[in-house]
Design an enzyme around this catalytic site. Sequence first.
Site, PDB file in Angstrom:
ATOM      1  N   GLU A 279     130.459 -13.491  -0.705  1.00 43.48           N
ATOM      2  CA  GLU A 279     129.630 -12.601  -1.532  1.00 43.48           C
ATOM      3  C   GLU A 279     130.461 -11.432  -2.079  1.00 43.48           C
ATOM      4  OE1 GLU A 279     126.667 -11.257   1.260  1.00 43.48           O
ATOM      5  OE2 GLU A 279     125.723 -13.225   1.421  1.00 43.48           O
ATOM      6  N   ARG A 282     132.906  -5.912  -5.385  1.00 44.36           N
ATOM      7  CA  ARG A 282     133.920  -4.983  -5.883  1.00 44.36           C
ATOM      8  C   ARG A 282     135.179  -5.683  -6.399  1.00 44.36           C
ATOM      9  NH1 ARG A 282     134.100   0.255  -3.662  1.00 44.36           N
ATOM     10  NH2 ARG A 282     133.021  -0.609  -1.867  1.00 44.36           N
ATOM     11  N   ARG A 318     130.369   7.960  -6.936  1.00 41.65           N
ATOM     12  CA  ARG A 318     131.266   7.626  -5.827  1.00 41.65           C
ATOM     13  C   ARG A 318     132.119   8.806  -5.345  1.00 41.65           C
ATOM     14  NH1 ARG A 318     134.718   4.240  -5.584  1.00 41.65           N
ATOM     15  NH2 ARG A 318     134.104   3.316  -3.609  1.00 41.65           N
ATOM     16  N   TYR A 322     131.160   9.493  -1.544  1.00 46.69           N
ATOM     17  CA  TYR A 322     132.095   8.969  -0.537  1.00 46.69           C
ATOM     18  C   TYR A 322     133.434   9.687  -0.584  1.00 46.69           C
ATOM     19  CZ  TYR A 322     129.062   4.891  -1.481  1.00 46.69           C
ATOM     20  OH  TYR A 322     128.008   4.046  -1.706  1.00 46.69           O
ATOM     21  N   CYS A 348     124.317  20.720 -12.237  1.00 50.26           N
ATOM     22  CA  CYS A 348     124.226  21.985 -11.513  1.00 50.26           C
ATOM     23  C   CYS A 348     124.359  21.791 -10.010  1.00 50.26           C
ATOM     24  CB  CYS A 348     122.902  22.648 -11.851  1.00 50.26           C
ATOM     25  SG  CYS A 348     122.745  22.828 -13.623  1.00 50.26           S
ATOM     26  N   TYR A 378     129.858  -0.492  -8.578  1.00 54.35           N
ATOM     27  CA  TYR A 378     129.075   0.620  -8.024  1.00 54.35           C
ATOM     28  C   TYR A 378     129.212   1.877  -8.892  1.00 54.35           C
ATOM     29  CZ  TYR A 378     129.331  -2.694  -4.194  1.00 54.35           C
ATOM     30  OH  TYR A 378     129.272  -3.842  -3.456  1.00 54.35           O
TER      31      TYR A 378
END
Length: 425
Positions: A279, A282, A318, A322, A348, A378
Amino acid sequence: MHHFEYQGSELWCEQVPLARIAEQVGTPCYIYSYATLERHFRVFDSALNTGGTKRHIVCYSVKANSNLAVLKALVSWGAGVDTVSRGEIFRALKVGADPKKIVFSGVGKRDDEIEYAIDKGILAFNVESHAELEAIERVAARMNKKAPVSLRINPDVDAETHPYISTGLKKNKFGIPVAWARDEFLAALKLPHLEVIGLDCHIGSQLTKTAPFRDAILRLGELTRSLVKDGVKLRYLDIGGGLGIPYNQEDPPSPAEYGLAIQDAMKAFAGLDLTLICEPGRVIVGNAGVLLTKTLYLKQSEIKNFVIVDAAMNDLIRPAFYDSYHAIWPVEKRGGAAYVADVVGPICETGDFLARDRSLAQKPVQGDLLALMSAGAYGFTMSSNYNTRPRVAEVMVKGAEFAVVRKREELEDLIRGETIPSFLG
Ligand code: LLP
């Protein structure tokens, strides 16, 4: 490997200068390279052909990038899909995906989603708990159908990746603990409206080593041997996704190295006639896409330089979420000294940054275009309308052609579905 390259001082995608796309489509926008997608898919697919397993299906993980054009291309090369919602199954069917190559994962499937998936005749539910087994049994019984299920096992293996995207540890919400798996299989076999067809695991995302994949597969191998003794017949082994890509200094295994490691670990299943399912998300789309943005302002504080661009955390979350790294390339190289700055959006929040303390190749000037690299996975799928910002356009390039594959949202799109109730006058 990707098809975003400089021709002279200009950054191109395949045979199209990014500046031309900015001119015609505006910024920010995501740009996907068809040739890169194709290359990544084919390299991954053939890496699994190298030995042991007789059959495999690459079920592309839709959550990484669910644009219909991306899905259509992948399906045309023979990809199946890994889905986690009714919406993703809907998208996949829209582009003609074969239902018998659709797997459905996720810890919280609702009854209506289960019913939809059974009705469409998908290959397998990847079941994550006992309660879910019972729910699928109940829905299938009501529909007078048999639902195909694989049990997702949590092998308790450390994927050694960011904690938010590590999924194969005891403390994670995913899968059925490996210690309880045999009992769950035996319980599932007793449910008359389920057809138990396989086992599944997915230990995390952006993995940069092969060892955790191998360890997980070996654990599933042990489990399978004990199930075979119990007379359980399995036809599918789904090993999830997770292979990482280079964003910065990472040096993940190549698909070929990954394929060899998987084939080697698959010896644990010798003698069994299993179809392998992977599966990947990325590794297929990550480096096939960039986010193109324009410099709005340069600003200094007493201690920092800021480059304020028109893309923000709502477009690419991202870095904020992360602390991930996306390389930033100038669309036009002018030379000159490097320039250290925070590249930030208009939102903001202090967390609205695309890069911090980044050494840019040159000092941008107002209006300069910048490409945030490796943003195909993503990126758009995690974007939102925060600060009532329209979601950006998506563009696909194929050779010398390009097309808008998702229109930029307009003001009316931003309030679609909202109503002012009559009691407000
Ligand atoms: N299969 C399952 C069950 C998954 O949960 C995932 C990703 C995949 C396959 C695909 O994994 P990949 O090959 O893309 O690593 N938003 C995060 C990544 C979240 C991954 C969630 N699950 C990010 O931006 O890094």
